[in-house]
Design an enzyme around this catalytic site. Structure first.
Site, PDB file in Angstrom:
ATOM      1  CG  LEU A 244      -1.858  -1.216   1.268  1.00  0.00           C
ATOM      2  CD1 LEU A 244      -2.771  -1.073   2.580  1.00  0.00           C
ATOM      3  CD2 LEU A 244      -2.718  -1.372   0.080  1.00  0.00           C
TER       4      LEU A 244
ATOM      5  CG  HIS B  38      -2.846   1.248  -2.526  1.00  0.00           C
ATOM      6  ND1 HIS B  38      -1.750   1.162  -2.548  1.00  0.00           N
ATOM      7  CD2 HIS B  38      -3.673   0.701  -3.449  1.00  0.00           C
ATOM      8  CE1 HIS B  38      -1.368   0.285  -3.552  1.00  0.00           C
ATOM      9  NE2 HIS B  38      -2.703  -0.037  -4.175  1.00  0.00           N
TER      10      HIS B  38
ATOM     11  CG  MET C 219       1.871   7.864  -5.314  1.00  0.00           C
ATOM     12  SD  MET C 219       1.388   8.100  -3.751  1.00  0.00           S
ATOM     13  CE  MET C 219       1.903   9.767  -3.377  1.00  0.00           C
TER      14      MET C 219
ATOM     15  NE  ARG D 273       2.816  -3.600 -12.052  1.00  0.00           N
ATOM     16  CZ  ARG D 273       2.777  -4.920 -12.045  1.00  0.00           C
ATOM     17  NH1 ARG D 273       4.125  -5.536 -11.871  1.00  0.00           N
ATOM     18  NH2 ARG D 273       1.667  -5.756 -11.980  1.00  0.00           N
TER      19      ARG D 273
END
Ligand code: AMP
Length: 255
Positions: free
Chosen positions: A10, A14, A161, A164
């Site tokens: 996260l 998120h 963001m 990965r």
């Protein structure tokens, strides 16, 4: 009930979905499930980051009510087959490069919706094609869940963001901002240039950026993802590129 499905690792993107869900719901459920059926590269699945302690701490820090953290066998109890006619939305862009990806995405989201039974589910515009695919599934199956698309959260330099991003080396990280720059370039040129000219401009910018292997830069209709042939309606520019072993995607509305 508001629901935020994720694959974990996260980040603030998120968390922005969870905060949006909290504003619109009484109870917020976040799921973390790295879904094997949406990966076409087993190496990508194996290497997907899974920092669960960190994720739990992040969810606690924003008072998320429920974390749903199922095991693979709990989601796929039997070897169910899944195919849904997404009207071609799953054949273009990401779907073309990652065959079966959106069948896997819709499969898991349907199972998660059945278990969680949310009133609203929150998805990020960062994965624009995914949002359209989920909306299509909801319409086709007449599901009683309202899909809310939330804005893309970016790093200070503009990089979207993503879980990965941790795989990027320092050099790749410094180059990765080119995706956002190319989208901005397209946005700025939108009034004065034709769609073809803008695509060439942005693609050339990315091709000239060291360390970036461009997969596509497309300008599409925002509703169907068909290649845009006129500037009517809401258009979206979508980009995918590899930096070393890491694949990044991003998009921006052209308005
Ligand atoms: P993922 O864990 O990558 O499957 O993402 C879970 C959800 O978070 C999806 O709805 C994504 O679109 C969303 N998301 C991922 N990155 C961002 C971001 N930078 N800003 C907003 N939402 C995001």
């Amino acid at each position: 009930m508001g629901f935020v499905p994720t694959m974990g690792a996260l980040h603030q993107g998120h968390i922005s979905l969870i905060k949006q869900a909290q504003r619109e719901s009484e109870v917020v459920v976040c799921s973390i499930f790295v879904n094997p059926t949406q990966f076409n590269d087993p190496k990508d699945l194996a290497q997907y980051p899974r920092p669960i302690e960190h994720d739990i701490a992040m969810l606690e820090s924003v008072n998320c009510d429920v974390l749903f953290l199922p095991e693979v066998h709990e989601i796929y109890e039997t070897d169910q087959k899944w195919t849904i006619d997404l009207g071609g939305l799953d054949q273009v862009l990401e779907g073309e490069i990652r065959p079966g990806h959106y069948q896997g995405v819709t499969q898991v989201v349907k199972i998660l919706f059945d278990i969680v039974q949310p009133d609203k589910a929150f998805f990020g515009q960062k994965d624009y094609q995914q949002c359209l695919v989920i909306q299509k599934m909801v319409a086709l199956l007449k599901l009683k869940v309202h899909i809310v698309v939330c804005p893309t959260l970016r790093e200070a330099d503009g990089l979207a963001m993503s879980s990965r991003n941790v795989h990027l080396s320092a050099y790749e990280r410094s180059q990765s901002v080119a995706l956002f720059q190319a989208l901005k370039l397209a946005h700025e040129a939108f009034e004065s240039h034709s769609i073809e000219e803008i695509k060439i401009l942005a693609s050339n910018y990315l091709k000239a950026s060291p360390g970036i292997a461009l997969e596509y830069f497309q300008i599409c209709r925002g509703d169907t993802l068909e290649a845009a042939v006129s500037k009517e309606g809401r258009l979206v520019a979508l980009v995918a590129a590899r930096l070393g072993k890491t694949r990044l995607i991003d998009n921006m509305f052209m308005e």
